[in-house]
Structures are given as C-alpha cells and as structure tokens.
Scaffold this motif. Structure first.
Motif, short mmCIF file in Angstrom:
data_model
loop_
_atom_site.label_atom_id
_atom_site.label_comp_id
_atom_site.label_asym_id
_atom_site.label_seq_id
_atom_site.Cartn_x
_atom_site.Cartn_y
_atom_site.Cartn_z
N ARG A 227 59.48 20.80 63.81
CA ARG A 227 59.78 21.86 65.03
C ARG A 227 61.00 21.26 65.85
O ARG A 227 61.08 20.20 65.90
N PHE A 228 61.29 22.32 66.61
CA PHE A 228 61.72 22.19 68.32
C PHE A 228 61.02 23.44 68.22
O PHE A 228 60.84 24.53 68.38
N TYR A 229 61.35 23.15 70.01
CA TYR A 229 61.10 24.16 71.14
C TYR A 229 62.66 25.01 71.51
O TYR A 229 63.94 24.02 72.19
N VAL A 230 62.56 26.49 72.21
CA VAL A 230 64.26 27.02 72.72
C VAL A 230 63.30 27.95 73.39
O VAL A 230 62.86 28.92 72.59
N ARG A 231 64.08 28.09 74.45
CA ARG A 231 64.02 29.15 75.38
C ARG A 231 64.50 30.76 75.28
O ARG A 231 65.67 30.46 74.85
N ASP A 232 64.12 31.55 74.56
CA ASP A 232 64.84 33.23 74.41
C ASP A 232 65.40 33.52 76.15
O ASP A 232 65.21 32.68 76.44
N PRO A 233 65.89 34.08 76.09
CA PRO A 233 66.89 34.69 76.90
C PRO A 233 65.46 35.63 78.30
O PRO A 233 66.25 35.48 79.40
N SER A 234 64.61 35.47 77.53
CA SER A 234 63.49 36.02 78.32
C SER A 234 63.00 35.33 79.11
O SER A 234 62.10 35.03 80.10
N GLY A 235 63.49 33.73 78.60
CA GLY A 235 62.83 32.44 79.05
C GLY A 235 61.51 32.56 78.03
O GLY A 235 60.44 31.02 78.76
N ARG A 236 60.93 32.46 77.53
CA ARG A 236 60.08 32.47 76.49
C ARG A 236 60.40 31.17 75.60
O ARG A 236 61.25 31.57 75.27
N LEU A 237 59.07 30.57 76.17
CA LEU A 237 59.18 29.40 74.73
C LEU A 237 58.49 29.83 73.10
O LEU A 237 57.68 30.09 73.02
N VAL A 238 59.81 29.22 72.61
CA VAL A 238 59.48 29.68 70.98
C VAL A 238 59.45 28.29 70.05
O VAL A 238 60.42 27.49 70.15
N ASN A 239 58.55 27.81 69.71
CA ASN A 239 58.57 26.98 68.69
C ASN A 239 58.83 27.37 67.04
O ASN A 239 58.26 28.34 67.15
N ILE A 240 60.20 26.47 66.85
CA ILE A 240 60.36 27.06 65.19
C ILE A 240 60.22 25.56 64.48
O ILE A 240 60.24 25.13 65.03
N LEU A 241 59.70 26.03 63.87
CA LEU A 241 58.97 24.40 62.28
C LEU A 241 59.04 24.92 61.07
O LEU A 241 59.08 26.55 60.53
N SER A 242 58.80 24.49 60.63
CA SER A 242 59.00 24.13 59.50
C SER A 242 57.98 23.15 58.43
O SER A 242 57.76 22.37 59.04
N HIS A 243 57.30 23.20 57.73
CA HIS A 243 56.55 22.26 57.32
C HIS A 243 57.17 20.99 56.20
O HIS A 243 57.97 21.95 55.38
N THR A 244 56.39 20.22 56.50
CA THR A 244 57.17 18.84 55.81
C THR A 244 56.85 18.20 54.57
O THR A 244 56.98 17.78 53.95
N ALA A 245 55.29 19.08 54.58
CA ALA A 245 54.35 18.35 53.40
C ALA A 245 54.21 19.41 52.36
O ALA A 245 53.65 20.83 52.57
#
Length: 117
Positions: free
Chosen positions: A99-117
């Motif tokens: 996973r990683f965290y990214v901020r959307d243009p409104s400042g919201r913290l978004v966790n983008i992820l994939s399961h590895t197993a």
C-alpha cells in the motif's frame, strides 16, 4: 435486516475539484452528479465494510479512505506521474498488503492497497 452498501461521504467545498483525481487515478466513473454531490463507482462487486481504528498501521495516521485495487504498483506510478502528494511510500506490510498513502486535491488521506497473499 441486511446492510446492502456503505458509502463514504467526504465533505469538500467543490466536488468538481476532486473529480479528475478519482476518475483518472482510480478509473472510477461518475454515476451521479447533482453539482453539489458526485458519486463515483465501478462495476466490481463489493461487500459492505466499515473500519474503526486508533492508527493506520505501521505508525501511520488513520486514512480517510482505504481503496483496494488489483494493481497497487500501477496506481502508485500514476499518482507519482500526476504529482499527487504521496505521504507514505509504497510498502509491503507485515499483515499481507502492499500500500501507499496519497492526498486527494481536497486534502483527504487515501490508503491505496492490494492484498499480497
């Protein structure tokens, strides 16, 4: 009684200001647009989920949204190439997600992820 879905509602002053982020980065489609509200969706089936947390794991803050994708590395590359603020670099976590965290243009913290197993 059965919960059919759970919808995240994020308060933003201008819903259009985040449209490109969710459409372009995550390939979501606008399925409802009343000007004051945009609803994004995709065709993938999902079960309702709700998380409550005291932290985001690995000492990170609790994100506003967690979005599971099929290829987190592809989305990470898109986010970097678009210049979005990455606040937590792509990481393989001990509980089986990448996973990683990214901020959307409104400042919201978004966790983008994939399961590895």
């Amino acid at each position: 009684m059965t919960v059919r879905r759970i919808v995240a509602n994020l308060a933003v002053s201008d819903p259009g200001s985040v449209r490109e982020f969710y459409e372009k980065l995550l390939d979501l489609k606008v399925v409802m647009d009343h000007g004051w509200i945009l609803t994004f969706a995709c065709d993938a089936p999902a079960k309702p989920e709700l998380s409550v947390a005291s932290e985001g794991g690995s000492g990170t803050p609790v994100p506003d949204l967690s979005i599971e994708v099929d290829d987190v590395d592809e989305i990470y590359g898109r986010a970097r190439s678009e210049g979005y603020e990455i606040t937590y670099a792509i990481t393989d976590e001990p509980w089986g997600v990448r996973r990683f965290y990214v901020r959307d243009p409104s400042g919201r913290l978004v966790n983008i992820l994939s399961h590895t197993a």
